[in-house]
Design a protein around this motif. Structure first.
Motif, short mmCIF file in Angstrom:
data_model
loop_
_atom_site.label_atom_id
_atom_site.label_comp_id
_atom_site.label_asym_id
_atom_site.label_seq_id
_atom_site.Cartn_x
_atom_site.Cartn_y
_atom_site.Cartn_z
N HIS A 79 0.81 -1.21 0.00
CA HIS A 79 0.00 0.00 0.00
C HIS A 79 0.85 1.27 0.00
N GLY A 80 2.03 1.17 0.58
CA GLY A 80 2.92 2.32 0.62
C GLY A 80 2.52 3.41 1.59
N GLY A 81 1.54 3.11 2.48
CA GLY A 81 1.07 4.14 3.41
C GLY A 81 1.75 4.09 4.76
N THR A 82 2.55 3.08 5.04
CA THR A 82 3.21 2.95 6.34
C THR A 82 4.38 3.92 6.44
N ASP A 83 4.55 4.48 7.64
CA ASP A 83 5.68 5.38 7.88
C ASP A 83 6.96 4.55 7.87
N LEU A 84 7.71 4.63 6.79
CA LEU A 84 8.90 3.80 6.63
C LEU A 84 9.95 4.13 7.68
N VAL A 85 10.09 5.41 8.02
CA VAL A 85 11.08 5.79 9.04
C VAL A 85 10.71 5.16 10.38
N GLY A 86 9.43 5.18 10.73
CA GLY A 86 8.99 4.57 11.98
C GLY A 86 9.27 3.08 12.01
N VAL A 87 9.04 2.41 10.88
CA VAL A 87 9.32 0.97 10.79
C VAL A 87 10.81 0.70 10.96
N LEU A 88 11.64 1.48 10.27
CA LEU A 88 13.09 1.28 10.36
C LEU A 88 13.60 1.55 11.78
N LEU A 89 13.04 2.56 12.44
CA LEU A 89 13.43 2.84 13.83
C LEU A 89 13.07 1.67 14.74
N ALA A 90 11.87 1.09 14.54
CA ALA A 90 11.46 -0.05 15.35
C ALA A 90 12.36 -1.26 15.09
N LEU A 91 12.75 -1.47 13.83
CA LEU A 91 13.65 -2.57 13.52
C LEU A 91 15.05 -2.32 14.11
N GLY A 92 15.47 -1.06 14.16
CA GLY A 92 16.72 -0.74 14.83
C GLY A 92 16.65 -1.06 16.31
N ALA A 93 15.51 -0.75 16.93
CA ALA A 93 15.31 -1.11 18.34
C ALA A 93 15.32 -2.62 18.52
N ALA A 94 14.78 -3.35 17.53
CA ALA A 94 14.79 -4.82 17.59
C ALA A 94 16.22 -5.36 17.57
N ALA A 95 17.06 -4.77 16.73
CA ALA A 95 18.46 -5.20 16.68
C ALA A 95 19.16 -4.94 18.01
N CYS A 96 18.86 -3.78 18.61
CA CYS A 96 19.43 -3.48 19.92
C CYS A 96 18.93 -4.45 20.98
N TRP A 97 17.64 -4.84 20.89
CA TRP A 97 17.09 -5.78 21.87
C TRP A 97 17.77 -7.13 21.74
N ALA A 98 18.04 -7.56 20.51
CA ALA A 98 18.75 -8.83 20.31
C ALA A 98 20.13 -8.77 20.96
N ALA A 99 20.84 -7.66 20.74
CA ALA A 99 22.16 -7.50 21.36
C ALA A 99 22.04 -7.44 22.88
N TYR A 100 20.97 -6.81 23.36
CA TYR A 100 20.71 -6.72 24.80
C TYR A 100 20.58 -8.11 25.43
N ILE A 101 19.87 -9.00 24.75
CA ILE A 101 19.69 -10.36 25.27
C ILE A 101 21.02 -11.08 25.36
N LEU A 102 21.80 -11.01 24.31
CA LEU A 102 23.10 -11.70 24.30
C LEU A 102 24.02 -11.14 25.37
N LEU A 103 24.03 -9.82 25.53
CA LEU A 103 24.89 -9.21 26.54
C LEU A 103 24.39 -9.49 27.95
N THR A 104 23.06 -9.57 28.13
CA THR A 104 22.50 -9.89 29.44
C THR A 104 22.90 -11.30 29.85
N GLN A 105 22.88 -12.22 28.89
CA GLN A 105 23.30 -13.58 29.19
C GLN A 105 24.77 -13.61 29.60
N ARG A 106 25.59 -12.85 28.89
CA ARG A 106 27.01 -12.79 29.24
C ARG A 106 27.21 -12.13 30.60
N ALA A 107 26.48 -11.07 30.86
CA ALA A 107 26.59 -10.38 32.15
C ALA A 107 26.15 -11.29 33.30
N GLY A 108 25.16 -12.14 33.03
CA GLY A 108 24.70 -13.06 34.07
C GLY A 108 25.77 -14.03 34.51
#
Length: 303
Positions: free
Chosen positions: A141-170
């Motif tokens: 449809h092309g109506g989705t805010d692409l910048v908002g989607v990319l920002l959310a996916l960037g947050a997802a990548a950070c969350w994945a790194a957060y999980i791996l680092l949390t496991q290491r910190a544990g």
């Protein structure tokens, strides 16, 4: 998905209620943050939450008394940097796209970690999640805010790194001490990035509101999740946490008046189903999947 194991004690029903309350606190905190962004900006709200959370957690944990190895400090510092990135990116996304959509897209971070570790067993769930993302964003449809989607996916990548680092910190830092270091680092990093643009807009009222937001996210949810883990199996806890995108839709509708369309509902349902499927499958065959057999809070310090 962090490797914090606190054992089982108390009622599973109570643990379920605590996990549910923790997720509701997270999403209410996010909804309130979105509402406050008109006055302080998305980056300002994210910074304010991180700053207050750092002060509260340092006071509660008395971090100055803890002893850290050099490796442990580095891990916690990196954890703080990805926490700052996760929080800033998600808030920037949540003011552009609906809260439920942003939460579902960000949830792809931990889901990706689980799928990759699940090897072949997670392949079908990855396809389900991909279909969910397509339904959420509706690129045809092309109506989705692409910048908002990319920002959310960037947050997802950070969350994945957060999980791996949390496991290491544990493995290197005991108890809450990792958060006592990572949160101040996150607050400092956010201050460097957005602080100068925020300070001039602050007043005492906003400072007090920020303290309340920090309690809603992450202080109270983290405490509730730790208590829930004492009463629930890892698989049950992980399954419950997979429901958070659906809770985000309900909170977004009730608090922000965001009514999801049919595509968004289908997309979020697919992402939730993928999260539950990966968690249950990993519990049935932990050796094959490569997932840790214990799980812990992965939602509170994020966003």
């Amino acid at each position: 998905m962090a490797t914090i194991s606190l054992g089982n004690s108390g009622s599973p029903r109570t643990g379920t209620a605590m996990a549910g309350a923790a997720m509701c606190c997270v999403q209410l905190g996010l909804a309130a943050s979105v509402g406050l962004s008109d006055r302080l900006g998305a980056e300002g709200v994210a910074w304010l939450r991180l700053a207050w959370a750092a002060l509260i957690l340092v006071a509660l944990t008395r971090a100055w008394r803890a002893r850290f190895t050099r490796s442990g400090l580095i891990t916690c510092a990196l954890l703080g940097l990805v926490t700052a990135g996760m929080t800033l990116l998600f808030m920037a996304s949540a003011v552009r796209i609906p809260l439920g959509t942003a939460s579902a897209l960000e949830f792809l971070g931990p889901l990706s970690v689980a799928v990759i570790r699940g090897r072949r067993t997670g392949r079908w769930w990855a396809l389900a999640a991909a279909a969910g993302v397509a339904a959420l964003t509706e690129p045809w449809h092309g109506g989705t805010d692409l910048v908002g989607v990319l920002l959310a996916l960037g947050a997802a990548a950070c969350w994945a790194a957060y999980i791996l680092l949390t496991q290491r910190a544990g493995d290197e830092v005991s108890g809450l001490q990792a958060l006592a270091v990572s949160m101040p680092v996150a607050a400092v990093a956010a201050t460097v990035v957005v602080g100068p643009s925020v300070f001039g807009r602050l007043d005492w009222q906003l400072l007090l509101v920020g303290a309340g937001l920090a309690l809603l996210l992450p202080v109270i949810p983290f405490s509730l999740e730790l208590l829930a883990l004492r009463r629930l199996k890892a698989s049950a806890f992980g399954t419950l946490m997979s429901l958070e995108p659906a809770i985000a839709v309900l909170i977004g509708f009730a608090v922000l008046g965001q009514t999801p369309g049919l595509g968004a509902i289908v997309g979020i349902a697919l992402v939730v189903a993928a999260g539950i499927g990966v968690t249950v499958q990993a519990d049935r065959s932990p050796q094959e999947s490569g997932l840790p057999e214990t799980t812990g809070p992965t939602l509170t310090a994020h966003q």
